[in-house]
Design a protein around this motif. Structure first.
Motif, PDB file in Angstrom:
ATOM      1  N   LEU A  48      -5.493  -4.216  -6.331  1.00 46.92           N
ATOM      2  CA  LEU A  48      -6.496  -3.733  -5.740  1.00 46.92           C
ATOM      3  C   LEU A  48      -7.324  -2.157  -5.768  1.00 46.92           C
ATOM      4  O   LEU A  48      -8.874  -2.332  -5.548  1.00 46.92           O
ATOM      5  CB  LEU A  48      -6.496  -3.708  -4.229  1.00 46.92           C
ATOM      6  CG  LEU A  48      -5.549  -5.917  -4.373  1.00 46.92           C
ATOM      7  CD1 LEU A  48      -5.714  -6.047  -2.452  1.00 46.92           C
ATOM      8  CD2 LEU A  48      -6.655  -6.622  -4.942  1.00 46.92           C
ATOM      9  N   ALA A  49      -6.666  -1.268  -5.415  1.00 48.49           N
ATOM     10  CA  ALA A  49      -7.076  -0.258  -5.918  1.00 48.49           C
ATOM     11  C   ALA A  49      -5.997   0.590  -6.409  1.00 48.49           C
ATOM     12  O   ALA A  49      -4.336   0.392  -6.579  1.00 48.49           O
ATOM     13  CB  ALA A  49      -7.506   0.592  -4.609  1.00 48.49           C
ATOM     14  N   ASP A  50      -6.093   1.896  -6.653  1.00 50.22           N
ATOM     15  CA  ASP A  50      -4.822   2.492  -7.417  1.00 50.22           C
ATOM     16  C   ASP A  50      -3.602   2.946  -6.505  1.00 50.22           C
ATOM     17  O   ASP A  50      -2.517   2.724  -7.419  1.00 50.22           O
ATOM     18  CB  ASP A  50      -4.925   4.394  -7.377  1.00 50.22           C
ATOM     19  CG  ASP A  50      -5.894   4.866  -8.573  1.00 50.22           C
ATOM     20  OD1 ASP A  50      -5.510   3.481 -10.144  1.00 50.22           O
ATOM     21  OD2 ASP A  50      -6.303   5.548  -9.226  1.00 50.22           O
ATOM     22  N   ASN A  51      -3.488   2.420  -5.038  1.00 49.75           N
ATOM     23  CA  ASN A  51      -2.200   3.017  -4.222  1.00 49.75           C
ATOM     24  C   ASN A  51      -2.195   1.014  -3.571  1.00 49.75           C
ATOM     25  O   ASN A  51      -1.567   1.137  -2.551  1.00 49.75           O
ATOM     26  CB  ASN A  51      -2.172   3.706  -2.924  1.00 49.75           C
ATOM     27  CG  ASN A  51      -2.565   5.163  -3.808  1.00 49.75           C
ATOM     28  OD1 ASN A  51      -2.505   5.411  -5.378  1.00 49.75           O
ATOM     29  ND2 ASN A  51      -2.924   6.648  -3.138  1.00 49.75           N
ATOM     30  N   HIS A  52      -2.734   0.411  -4.127  1.00 51.65           N
ATOM     31  CA  HIS A  52      -2.982  -0.781  -3.354  1.00 51.65           C
ATOM     32  C   HIS A  52      -2.715  -2.496  -4.116  1.00 51.65           C
ATOM     33  O   HIS A  52      -3.388  -2.413  -5.236  1.00 51.65           O
ATOM     34  CB  HIS A  52      -3.978  -0.824  -2.744  1.00 51.65           C
ATOM     35  CG  HIS A  52      -4.541  -2.542  -1.400  1.00 51.65           C
ATOM     36  ND1 HIS A  52      -5.587  -1.934  -0.519  1.00 51.65           N
ATOM     37  CD2 HIS A  52      -3.147  -2.608  -0.627  1.00 51.65           C
ATOM     38  CE1 HIS A  52      -5.301  -3.479   0.010  1.00 51.65           C
ATOM     39  NE2 HIS A  52      -4.307  -3.374  -0.265  1.00 51.65           N
ATOM     40  N   SER A 101      -7.669   5.523  -3.276  1.00 54.19           N
ATOM     41  CA  SER A 101      -6.984   4.689  -2.996  1.00 54.19           C
ATOM     42  C   SER A 101      -6.853   3.307  -2.978  1.00 54.19           C
ATOM     43  O   SER A 101      -5.980   2.242  -3.273  1.00 54.19           O
ATOM     44  CB  SER A 101      -5.761   5.168  -4.051  1.00 54.19           C
ATOM     45  OG  SER A 101      -5.272   5.600  -2.281  1.00 54.19           O
ATOM     46  N   PRO A 106       1.291   5.426  -2.165  1.00 49.32           N
ATOM     47  CA  PRO A 106       0.986   6.417  -2.990  1.00 49.32           C
ATOM     48  C   PRO A 106       2.308   5.770  -4.148  1.00 49.32           C
ATOM     49  O   PRO A 106       1.852   5.634  -5.751  1.00 49.32           O
ATOM     50  CB  PRO A 106       1.283   7.890  -3.110  1.00 49.32           C
ATOM     51  CG  PRO A 106       1.238   7.803  -1.692  1.00 49.32           C
ATOM     52  CD  PRO A 106       0.395   6.441  -1.230  1.00 49.32           C
ATOM     53  N   VAL A 155       5.825   3.541   0.205  1.00 48.01           N
ATOM     54  CA  VAL A 155       5.251   2.196  -0.187  1.00 48.01           C
ATOM     55  C   VAL A 155       5.156   1.655   1.573  1.00 48.01           C
ATOM     56  O   VAL A 155       6.406   1.370   1.449  1.00 48.01           O
ATOM     57  CB  VAL A 155       5.123   1.728  -0.717  1.00 48.01           C
ATOM     58  CG1 VAL A 155       7.204   1.422  -1.348  1.00 48.01           C
ATOM     59  CG2 VAL A 155       5.142   0.556  -1.346  1.00 48.01           C
ATOM     60  N   HIS A 203      -0.019   9.447   4.151  1.00 47.95           N
ATOM     61  CA  HIS A 203       0.240   8.273   3.994  1.00 47.95           C
ATOM     62  C   HIS A 203       0.477   7.367   5.183  1.00 47.95           C
ATOM     63  O   HIS A 203       1.034   6.787   5.633  1.00 47.95           O
ATOM     64  CB  HIS A 203       1.894   8.162   3.293  1.00 47.95           C
ATOM     65  CG  HIS A 203       2.631   7.055   3.294  1.00 47.95           C
ATOM     66  ND1 HIS A 203       1.771   5.685   2.274  1.00 47.95           N
ATOM     67  CD2 HIS A 203       3.860   6.849   3.519  1.00 47.95           C
ATOM     68  CE1 HIS A 203       2.658   4.757   2.409  1.00 47.95           C
ATOM     69  NE2 HIS A 203       4.247   5.857   2.647  1.00 47.95           N
ATOM     70  N   GLN A 222       0.819  -1.477   0.025  1.00 46.27           N
ATOM     71  CA  GLN A 222      -0.135  -0.221   0.315  1.00 46.27           C
ATOM     72  C   GLN A 222       0.574   1.569  -0.155  1.00 46.27           C
ATOM     73  O   GLN A 222       2.093   1.661   0.608  1.00 46.27           O
ATOM     74  CB  GLN A 222      -0.956   0.469   1.310  1.00 46.27           C
ATOM     75  CG  GLN A 222      -1.997  -0.987   1.054  1.00 46.27           C
ATOM     76  CD  GLN A 222      -2.820  -0.801   2.046  1.00 46.27           C
ATOM     77  OE1 GLN A 222      -3.239  -0.185   3.206  1.00 46.27           O
ATOM     78  NE2 GLN A 222      -3.208  -2.103   2.586  1.00 46.27           N
TER      79      GLN A 222
END
Lengths: 1012, 211, 129
Positions: A731-735, B5, A688, A765, B121, A686
């Motif tokens: 799974l998602a943009d950041n995942h 996200s 960005p 991350v 984050h 996970q």
């Protein structure tokens, strides 16, 4: 047989408790409180062993860990055999059975002794190297007989009935040795409040205080020992470990202790009344401060025939008399270089036996003990030494000569003294073994004529080992060490009052490491330096003459200080002799390195609880019980137990593996099968920068992967070699959810962390293992969709749920994440559920699967199916020297990705671009019944003479029930340019298989079946 | 929608399908014993919610105070608990905490934390199916641990409220001192049977009450 | 068996909790695509093997999972300091040489990380107070 050498009074033995025991098949009686050695001496047993090399008769020499001869094989039954036990350290118990380690048919008449008789010049050091090395090929044959003859004890042939364990400790102060210094140190540190562990290798704590002639506070020293041990045992912050040897001293104050818990009571723990408890325990201690209070070992004098039974250490004679009430002979001659040894003569005389003379190497000895001996009427011969012992099976006399130590010659007249025991003392060597384990060299102290421990960080040496001789000094030094150690651990000092000693004046000792003889060392009867390894003064002299100048080389050439002895008695004398021969000083020659273990430790104690069922963790998936109940055979994959195949019983006959795998393969290709894939590594990613990170660690592109999609990725090391592969889902943009190989899971997670933490900490991350959280069930085969649709409302249509898609769903009422990925080449759904619900879902699949003939399959079928599709297994088809390009997987390499990802640069190194690299191909054996051997080497020219040019090897090979023939995957030099060519695989039995190089994809080359 | 996200996924079923703790298989294999004078007591605290929280201490602290009413332990190797002792947060590493809550609360907790944390984050990972808690107590519990872990379990080095990740025989454990008398061992699902067998074996000489 | 002070967990742990990962402070060439074969080969394959002071990368794999560096004497195996990623060692072969030349004794506190003390006792006091 009566205990002829037992005296009526004194000693720490219990005369009311007689114990029967057996030695070399003969029955004897001893007393409670005896060691095996003291009991044997009480019974007048002279010969306890035959020597290692010359097979000479040997008797008991010492009373403690330094005993070189009385090393016995213990155990009444085959399964309780313990080799290499020192009789001096083994407490006597009822029914004890022991045998000599050497000697056949027995120690009295030994057939091997002819070797020793031929002796003299026939077996010099290096004898075995020199004699048996030609021809070299015969050494293996010689060795068997030499080893049998030598005898080093034997391991039992049956399983040990006892259990063993380990215990971890931390303490402020670890005190090694519970003699006067150790007890004073422990008391001082403990009263200050420090966490203290005190260990001592003997049956009773007290060390030299148990047999000293001196008093403390005017009463027997043992009284103070009792009071001190009692106080220590009552303190919550103190752990007392008697019968526990500190065997190894390792980095950063890590000490291993070997505690014998029931070995002093009976053959096994259960016979001792401690069923279910460990026989021995290995303590692993991390100490803030180590106080080394290991005391000293007396050095024997090196004179001719000094190995005859009846030659003993002076201190041992005292110990046997005062502690065990055993006088090991009738007429004693004491040969010494110092005052302290005189007590042996005084003790002997007080026990009522005859003392023939004290022979002192010094010209004018005049210490308190010397006066006491003279006053009691003992004859003292000065400026002389015993130069040779006389006798056959036991000492019958001693030849005494005046000696000149400066010139190393005998002078004047010789005198023959009749005696049956010669006690000798050449001074005292601090027991520096443990400090040497750390790598520190001991330091020579000219005043002490001995080595003291070198500096070890966190270690304080105290008492005798530090060179403080004399009871008052030893006690005071122990107290100081305890106080210092407690202070270093952050405790303030405590008050302890040391018991009062009576001052005794000892005169200076003289240096006497080898007694001169009328003949040269090479001509004189053997003068033994290391009794356990049969190393003589002549042997050391010869070694130096043959050019061995480094003491480490002398050691290896002669065996000085080898084996379980580790140079306890012989090393200092040996070094001094080498120094004399090389005309150097002792510190110039230096010492050899004493190594762990100090005394032998049983394998049981080393292994502890890590054996049998608990030898290694067995990892199970959430579905394990179902696999067991359904007859799975299991395969070890790392620590995992994975179903290998599921044999069925057809008409009362259980399928073979081949039959089961063939059936499972066809079920997947034709209907539907199911695999427990839970062991695959799974990493949750996970943040960005998750996508950017993936692009850097995988060779292929991740920028465009949309949520809901899955991609296969290759991971290389920076040398361009493949290290892992797997699918990763967005799974998602950041995942992302990354899967790894089963074996690579932990390594890949650490790899990701390595790059994140050390190279790219700016990337936002996080990585976490979710391997155990999810259970994974792979439903695959043409009927997979039909089956799954019965258990979920999810639209499984091939347009709305495409190959390489994933969807959240509910399967059998349980939330599930389904991945449409395939490792079989067939339509496949990988169903992931939280592991606690896995068995429920799996069973539901089978409830519905019956009508679809749902077949469980194991790893073997998985391997066949993936290999038919040319899908690699990292670590089987690759070996750390294979690039993605070698595998023909250029489609998974993002050459134009903006960031120089891991492994990219290496793909243009000269070695990775050379034309003759091995490439991944398929192999089709010409004979359809042949299944090639994995690992078989591939040659192009079968007629070539050996050594043939090996051009590749088979990486995977199976029989394919779908194809009806064997097939293989292989790496072959320039393999992709050799499609259709024939290669050869010569086998060890002379047959040569022929195979055709093909594409590695054997079934459905266009990949249509998985897309249906 | 919080933190759009990342993907939230409630793995707990709405209905009541069969559920098995990581030790279910072991309980069927091993004879349960409850001798009168057991020196060691062993119990599973099964099917709890286990979450791994990653991120900066300051933002996470704010979020857990808001959502759980508890503070984040900032000192290495320490644990904070709610008053009932049912919910705990343990320091695992400078940017990682283990949150254990009653089973079934984890999804809601994750959702509310994500909402509270917004654009920061961070990462929240549900690992409830992957580990379980074994409670170890009894007069000889510390000796059993001394046979098992090399970490110092003496009260002076391991006070109540401490927790560490360390080696357990040949596996790993998150070891926590829950109270003066109780230890908690957080063990991985796939190693659970090994750990359980080991504890039974190491404790056998003291008598084990495994219920 | 080393006893290693983890700079993140801030206490000593047994060696079995750690993995050594080779020489510390290795730099991946900043521009791999333009690195020469020799530069890349040096980065991949060549490592220092000094007698004496050495800086190594370790990871607290069964623990906080963090990487950190160790300054270790390869002769005595003494660990002189441990420090987190991104920091530089305070003890180097050069600094030790300098100290010897100036006759300055190395501090013998026994604690590997500057300022670190066994905090178990402190922690205990803090919680019980």
């Amino acid at each position: 047989m009566t205990q002829t050498n037992r005296i009526d009074a004194g000693g720490r033995v219990d005369r009311a408790q007689t114990l029967e025991f057996t030695f070399n098949g003969q029955r004897y009686q001893g007393l409670k409180g005896d060691t095996l050695a003291s009991a044997l001496l009480a019974n007048g047993v002279d010969i306890v062993n035959r020597s290692f090399k010359y097979s000479r008769a040997r008797g008991i020499v010492a009373a403690g860990a330094e005993e070189p001869n009385a090393v016995v094989q213990l155990g009444a039954r085959e399964e309780t055999q313990v080799p290499n036990v020192r009789a001096t350290q083994q407490a006597l118990y009822k029914g004890l059975v022991a045998r000599s380690t050497n000697g056949w048919p027995n120690v009295q008449r030994d057939v091997m002794s002819w070797v020793g008789k031929l002796g003299g010049g026939f077996m010099p050091p290096g004898f075995y190297y020199k004699t048996f090395m030609a021809p070299a090929s015969m050494w293996m044959t010689y060795e068997k007989y030499i080893r049998k003859g030598a005898g080093l004890g034997r391991a039992p042939h049956e399983s040990d009935p006892d259990i063993y364990d380990h215990m971890h400790h931390h303490c402020d102060v670890m005190v090694i040795g519970a003699g006067p210094a150790g007890l004073a140190a422990a008391l001082s540190a403990a009263r200050a409040g420090a966490r203290v562990i005190l260990c001592d290798e003997q049956e009773e704590m007290g060390g030299s205080l148990l047999d000293t002639r001196e008093t403390l506070d005017g009463v027997a020293a043992a009284r103070w020992v009792e009071a001190t041990v009692k106080e220590l045992s009552g303190l919550e912050n103190v752990t007392l470990l008697p019968r526990t040897t500190a065997n190894g001293y390792h980095d950063h104050n890590f000490v291993t202790l070997h505690e014998r818990r029931t070995e002093h009571l009976a053959d096994t723990a259960s016979e001792a009344g401690f069923a279910g408890e460990s026989r021995a325990r290995l303590h692993r201690v991390r100490a803030g401060q180590v106080i080394l209070a290991s005391g000293t070992h007396e050095r024997p004098l090196v004179y001719a025939n000094n190995d005859l039974p009846g030659n003993m250490l002076a201190g041992a004679v005292s110990t046997y008399i005062r502690r065990y009430a055993v006088v090991p002979g009738k007429k004693l001659v004491l040969s010494t270089s110092n005052d302290h040894a005189y007590r042996a003569a005084l003790d002997w005389k007080e026990a009522g036996r005859e003392i023939v003379a004290i022979v002192d190497a010094r010209a004018n000895p005049d210490g308190d003990l010397v006066r006491q001996a003279r006053d009691s009427g003992i004859r003292v011969i000065t400026g002389s030494s015993v130069v040779e012992a006389r006798g056959g099976q036991r000492v019958t006399g001693a030849r005494v000569c005046a000696i000149d130590l400066e010139r190393f010659v005998v002078t004047g007249k010789t005198e023959e003294l009749e005696c049956d025991t010669i006690a000798s003392s050449g001074g005292y060597s601090p027991v520096v073994h443990l400090s040497s384990h750390t790598g520190t060299r001991p330091q020579w102290n000219e005043e002490l004529l001995g080595f003291v421990p070198g500096e070890v960080k966190g270690m304080i040496s105290a008492g005798g080992v530090a060179g403080h001789y004399g009871l008052d000094k030893t006690l005071a030094d122990g107290e100081r060490a305890g106080r210092e150690a407690a202070q270093k651990s952050g405790f303030s000092e405590a008050q302890i009052t040391l018991p009062a000693t009576r001052a005794r004046r000892d005169g200076p000792a003289c240096a006497l490491y080898q007694v001169p003889h009328e003949k040269t060392a090479l001509r004189a009867p053997k003068q033994f330096v290391d009794l356990q390894n049969d190393v003589t003064a002549a042997g050391i002299e010869l070694a130096t003459r043959e050019g061995f100048e480094s003491i480490e080389h002398v050691k290896r050439y002669t065996a000085l200080g080898f084996g379980t002895d580790q140079g306890k008695l012989g090393n200092i004398n040996g070094m001094a002799i080498a120094a004399r021969c090389l005309d150097r000083s002792i510190p110039e020659v230096g010492t050899t390195v004493f190594r762990p273990n100090y005394t032998p430790v049983t394998f049981g104690a080393i292994v502890g609880r890590h054996c049998g069922e608990l030898f290694d963790p067995k990892r199970y998936t959430a579905l394990h019980q179902w696999h067991v109940e359904n007859g799975a055979e299991f395969e070890d994959v790392g620590q995992w137990k994975r179903p290998w195949y599921f044999p069925r019983t057809v008409n009362g006959k259980k399928e073979t593996m081949h039959e089961a795998v063939a059936r499972e393969c066809l079920a997947v290709r034709e209907k539907v099968g199911i695999l427990d894939a839970s062991t695959l590594g799974k990493i949750d990613i996970q943040g960005p920068d998750a996508r950017e990170f993936m692009g850097r660690v995988y060779t292929n592109k991740w920028a465009q992967l949309a949520p809901g999609r899955v991609r296969y990725g290759l991971m290389c090391k920076d040398d361009g070699m493949l290290m892992d592969d797997g699918t990763t889902s967005c799974l998602a943009d950041n995942h992302f959810l990354m899967t790894t190989t089963t074996g690579g899971a932990a390594g890949v997670l650490e790899w990701l962390e390595l790059w994140h933490q050390t190279e790219w900490p700016e990337l936002q991350v996080y990585f976490n293992s979710v391997t155990d959280h999810w259970a994974t069930m792979t439903v695959t085969g043409p009927d997979a969709r039909k089956l799954l649709s019965e258990l979920t409302d999810l639209d499984l249509d091939k347009e709305s749920f495409k190959f390489m898609d994933w969807r959240d769903a509910v399967v059998a009422d349980v939330p599930a994440r389904i991945f449409r990925i395939s490792f079989t080449g067939e339509l496949a759904f990988e169903i992931n559920v939280q592991a606690n619900y896995a068995l429920h879902v799996w069973k539901k699949l089978f409830e519905h699967g019956e009508k679809h003939d749902l077949t469980p399959y194991g790893t073997e079928t998985m391997h066949v199916l993936r290999a038919e599709k040319g899908l690699i297994i990292v670590g089987q088809d690759t070996d750390g020297s294979v690039t993605p390009e070698d595998l023909g997987m250029q489609w998974a390499i993002g050459y134009d990705k903006p960031f120089p990802w891991i492994g990219k640069r290496a793909l243009s190194r000269p070695d990775t671009v050379r034309g003759d690299r091995k490439q991944f191909v398929g192999l089709k054996p010409k004979d359809p019944s042949v299944v090639l051997e994995e690992g078989a080497q591939i040659v192009f020219d079968k007629e070539q003479a050996i050594p043939m040019a090996m051009k590749g090897h088979v990486t995977s090979s199976y029989y394919s029930p779908s194809l009806g023939h064997g097939f293989a995957l292989a790496v072959v030099v320039e393999g992709r340019d050799r499609m259709g060519q024939t290669v050869y695989l010569p086998m060890p039995d002379g047959t040569v298989h022929e195979a055709e190089i093909t594409s590695p994809v054997f079934i459905d080359p266009k990949g249509e079946r998985q897309n249906v | 929608m919080s933190n759009a996200s990342a993907r939230e996924f409630n793995t707990v079923p709405a209905g009541n399908p069969g559920v098995e703790s990581p030790l279910a298989w072991s309980y069927r294999q091993q004879k349960v014993s409850s001798p009168a004078s057991a020196g060691v007591v062993l119990r599973e605290k099964a099917l709890l919610g286990h979450m791994v929280l990653r991120g900066g201490a300051i933002v996470l602290d704010e979020a857990v105070r808001q959502v759980l009413g508890m503070s984040l332990p900032a000192k290495p190797n320490t644990i904070t608990r709610d008053e009932a002792g049912e919910r705990s947060i343990q320091w695992i590493s400078p940017d990682e905490w283990l949150v254990i809550v009653p089973g079934g609360e984890e999804f809601d907790l994750e959702h509310r934390l994500r909402e509270s944390l917004g654009d920061a984050h961070f990462s929240i990972v549900n690992v409830s199916g992957g580990q379980t808690v074994l409670m170890l107590a009894g007069d000889h519990a510390r000796e059993v641990l001394m046979k098992t872990v090399s970490f110092d379990v003496h009260p002076s080095a391991f006070p109540v409220g401490k927790g560490v990740t360390t080696i357990f025989a040949k596996a790993t454990v998150v070891l926590r001192r829950a109270s003066e008398t109780e230890w908690e061992l957080v063990i991985r699902r796939s190693f659970a049977d090994y750990c359980y067998r080991w504890l039974l074996d190491a404790a056998s000489e003291y008598g084990v009450d495994s219920q | 068996m080393f006893y290693i002070h983890c700079p993140y967990c801030q206490e000593y742990r047994e060696e079995e909790e750690f993995h050594p990962r080779g020489q510390g402070h290795l730099m991946r060439p900043a521009d791999p695509d333009n690195a020469t074969d020799e530069e890349w080969g040096d980065y991949l394959f060549f490592r220092d093997n000094p007698r004496g002071i050495h800086h190594e990368l370790w990871v607290h794999s069964v623990g906080c999972r963090k990487f950190f560096n160790i300054t270790r004497n390869t002769v005595t195996y003494e660990i002189l300091e441990t420090y987190p990623m991104g920091e530089q060692p305070t003890i180097t072969a050069e600094s030790e040489k300098l100290r010897k030349e100036q006759g300055v004794q190395t501090a013998d506190g026994g604690w590997q990380t500057i300022g670190a003390q066994p905090d178990s006792r402190a922690l205990n006091e803090e919680i019980s107070s």
